[in-house]
Design an enzyme around this catalytic site. Sequence first.
Site, PDB file in Angstrom:
ATOM      1  CE  LYS A  25      -1.655  -1.441   3.762  1.00 37.85           C
ATOM      2  NZ  LYS A  25      -3.415  -1.561   3.820  1.00 37.85           N
ATOM      3  NE  ARG A  26       1.696   6.730  -2.376  1.00 38.32           N
ATOM      4  CZ  ARG A  26       1.574   7.725  -3.225  1.00 38.32           C
ATOM      5  NH1 ARG A  26       0.976   7.521  -4.297  1.00 38.32           N
ATOM      6  NH2 ARG A  26       2.123   8.739  -2.859  1.00 38.32           N
ATOM      7  CE  LYS A  52      -2.314   3.994   3.093  1.00 38.55           C
ATOM      8  NZ  LYS A  52      -3.521   3.088   2.641  1.00 38.55           N
ATOM      9  CB  THR A  77      -9.905  -0.976  -1.755  1.00 35.54           C
ATOM     10  OG1 THR A  77      -8.649  -0.340  -2.414  1.00 35.54           O
ATOM     11  CG2 THR A  77     -11.169  -0.199  -1.657  1.00 35.54           C
ATOM     12  CE  LYS A 129      -7.250  -3.519  -4.682  1.00 35.10           C
ATOM     13  NZ  LYS A 129      -6.212  -2.181  -4.895  1.00 35.10           N
TER      14      LYS A 129
HETATM   15  C1  LIG Z   1      -5.869  -1.312  -4.015  1.00 35.74           C
HETATM   16  C2  LIG Z   1      -4.663  -0.638  -4.491  1.00 35.74           C
HETATM   17  C3  LIG Z   1      -4.254   0.506  -3.388  1.00 35.74           C
HETATM   18  C4  LIG Z   1      -5.046   0.428  -1.924  1.00 35.74           C
HETATM   19  O1  LIG Z   1      -4.457  -0.058  -0.923  1.00 35.74           O
HETATM   20  P1  LIG Z   1      -4.831   0.019   0.491  1.00 35.74           P
HETATM   21  O2  LIG Z   1      -4.419  -0.924   1.053  1.00 35.74           O
HETATM   22  O3  LIG Z   1      -6.455  -0.071   0.622  1.00 35.74           O
HETATM   23  O4  LIG Z   1      -4.445   1.250   0.810  1.00 35.74           O
HETATM   24  C5  LIG Z   1      -3.138   1.266  -3.664  1.00 35.74           C
HETATM   25  N1  LIG Z   1      -2.662   0.823  -4.734  1.00 35.74           N
HETATM   26  C6  LIG Z   1      -2.740   0.070  -5.585  1.00 35.74           C
HETATM   27  C7  LIG Z   1      -1.888  -0.030  -6.602  1.00 35.74           C
HETATM   28  C8  LIG Z   1      -3.929  -0.781  -5.417  1.00 35.74           C
HETATM   29  O5  LIG Z   1      -4.232  -1.627  -6.307  1.00 35.74           O
END
Ligand SMILES: *Cc1c(COP(=O)(O)O)cnc(C)c1O
Length: 831
Positions: free
Chosen positions: A561-562, A567, A669, A673
């Site tokens: 994630k970022r 986080k 999100t 996934k």
């Molecule tokens: C889904 C997704 C995110 C979001 O990730 P989080 O864990 O919800 O912050 C960020 N970057 C990409 C490329 C993603 O596919």
Amino acid sequence: MSTADNRLDEERTRTGLSKDALNRAFLDNLFYIQGRSLEVATDNNLYQAAAYTVRDRMLERWIKSARIYKDQSARTVCYLSAEFLLGPHLANNMINLGITEVAREVAEELGLDFERIIESEEEPGLGNGGLGRLAACYMDSLATTQIPAIGYGIRYEFGIFDQVIVDGWQVEKGDTWLRNGNPWEIMRPKLAFPVGFGGYSEAYTDEHGVPRQRWRPNLVVNGVAYDTAIMGYGVTNVNLLRLWKSEAPESFNFGAFNVGDYYGAVHAKIEAETISKVLYPNDEPVAGKELRLKQQFFFVSCSLQDMIRLELRHTGHLERFHHKYAIQLNDTHPSLAVAELMRLLLDDHLMTWDQAWEITRNSCHFTNHTLLPEALETWSVELFECLLPRHLEIIYEINRRFLDEVRVHFLGDDERVARMSLIDEQGGRRVRMAHLAAVGSKAINGVAELHTELLKSTVMKDFNDLWPERFHNVTNGVTPRRFIVASNPELAALITETCGNDRWVQDLECLRDLEPHAEDHALQQRWREVKTNAKRKLSNWLGERTGFAPDPETLFDVQAKRFHEYKRQHLNLLHIVWLYEQIKQRPNIDLTPRTFIFGGKAAPGYFMAKLMIKLINAVGEVINTDPQVNGYLRVLFMPDFNVKNGQRLYPAADLSEQISLAGKEASGTGNMKFSMNGALTIGTLDGANIEIRDEVGHENFFLFGMTAAEVQQQQAAGYEPWELYQRDEQLRAAVDLISSGLFSHGDTELFRPLTENLIHSDPFMVLADFNDYRERQQEVDHAYKDRHHWNRMSILNTTRMGKFSSDRSIKEYAERIWQVTPMSADLSSPF
Ligand SMILES: *Cc1c(COP(=O)(O)O)cnc(C)c1O
């Protein structure tokens, strides 16, 4: 047969879905568009030919959809977003068209490597992370659920930077995604709108003697439309994604050229083109960047002018604009739509204030994405005055009327009036964009249950007191087409085989049909094989890029994630460092071998986030080369986490790290996934984690950490990380190991900003949650040893994710917020 029928028949063969038709079309596109034969074609030539072949097949459906929507005067959703993080198109469009298998056969018969062609696509990275990816998932789901929709945004010439790692540090590389051309987009040179900036607002009296106001901008740029077709899955609906590119007006340089100011003319042209040049690589707004405000106004204005054009063409008037369109504002970035729609209706279409306001207020809907105070967007009144003087006037008038309403509702409560004002009067005066969006919208929504509750009780409490009926929750979702079918084909095949059909792709709740098989050892065995294969695939890929291929038999523990302090990648790191210390002290320790994989970009100006990336690589360097520990632990950083790389990562994870401080992650999100792909989650009660845990069952989720309420209490009581550090020996050992210089070749200064911050301030309470996190990680360690039990939990994580399909989110928006009904674009109906 008439000639017309003949022609139609030819058209059909040209765009047919049979193997022969595809084969023929592919070779034609290779030869006639690119002038290549198979023998000399590069990977990119092959990819482009495949892309045009697929696009040709979407065009008939696209035009047909547009015609049906128009003929039926369909209510249309306009999704306004400054970011669309689409990811590669080719594989997904083939899936949604239902031609993946035939296309694979065609490639094989031509002696081509199908996967390699798909891999050759460079993704359009027109977004930073979650917010932009959400917009892309929603476009997929809008088409799949047959809702007439247009996505409006910016066609950035440079999307999010490519990340490379040099000596453990993040280095940013410009993203030149358009250098080989973009076969998916169609430029519409005639579809262009003027967008003004600067100048002044002037009063005049119209021909009926009515006093009016008009804007005289001193700079005008042109927004040109670039269209991309968005195909639904298992339906013939194709929706439109329309992105705007800024250009100098055509007439442009003549004036300056005639008076001899050639340089001035060229300079102004460059300035016009700058607006859509580059995406700001920050997850949150950057204070005071004029260009960013220009970008926001630019795409909002083009989009609204486009909607108005369509409605005028269709009905000749704008009185029913709000019946025709449901505009969704993805965060505050497009919130200028409220002021711009007012301006267009008042000044250009000569409506009365009340009429214009009625239409605006019933057209717009606003999604809030964050509670972090630094992410609540404001702009200085000064900048507004300079760039958008007429809009500032309109905002003042909206505010005047709004605050009168507040005064009537809350008699004598002057503090509340000041808090709710669209203008923050403290310090320099600033326009509060969330307030503008809220006042101008029919509905306001948060993106997960906890987030919506916190929204109503904290940042938007005053608004909830005034208009409780406007607040809604719509929990985010992700598209299973991309995040299961495209990224994890083996899992998709196993699910379809076990369910006996593939209905789950369109209705993710059908995954529940798998549940009776969760105990079945044969299924568990195959489930595990699918997971191990995905891990092997990732391992090979990592081996090629980073020189190290992790052992697929180890537990893959992934945080992707970022990078952001909230986080808490550093909480994960602290645990790794603690484990390292444990192994060093007890070399025969009984530990499940783990590979920790990190991925994510840091905003280029975010020092602490970049330091976290460096620390991960530094810890990895020590651990991976120490034979005493590297049988137990490996730490890897996957460079350049984007949609494409995410699709490699999600299927291969055993454990998903969702460890933000409770109350900080609006939804997340990524968490969805991972779970869909059978990873178990270790996570806090934050964002959608709470709902994921409720769905998959508390016994199938590794929960740790404070609740949002406990976080608030502790912070109110005065949180003292220093005391924790003093008191907790385990914690101190881990922090001290980082500051000792062990991971920095003896340099005790390098990571000091990070460790000092943790000990003395720790704004995201890493130390407070450390112990609980460590204990839950120990449970993970034990649980993974019981393979049957783990496999069962993994299966249940997937089967119970029905709620988190973005199709469900879109249906909720459609019914509760937009009041729009699906419309089939059936190809067999008359053309
Ligand atoms: C889904 C997704 C995110 C979001 O990730 P989080 O864990 O919800 O912050 C960020 N970057 C990409 C490329 C993603 O596919």
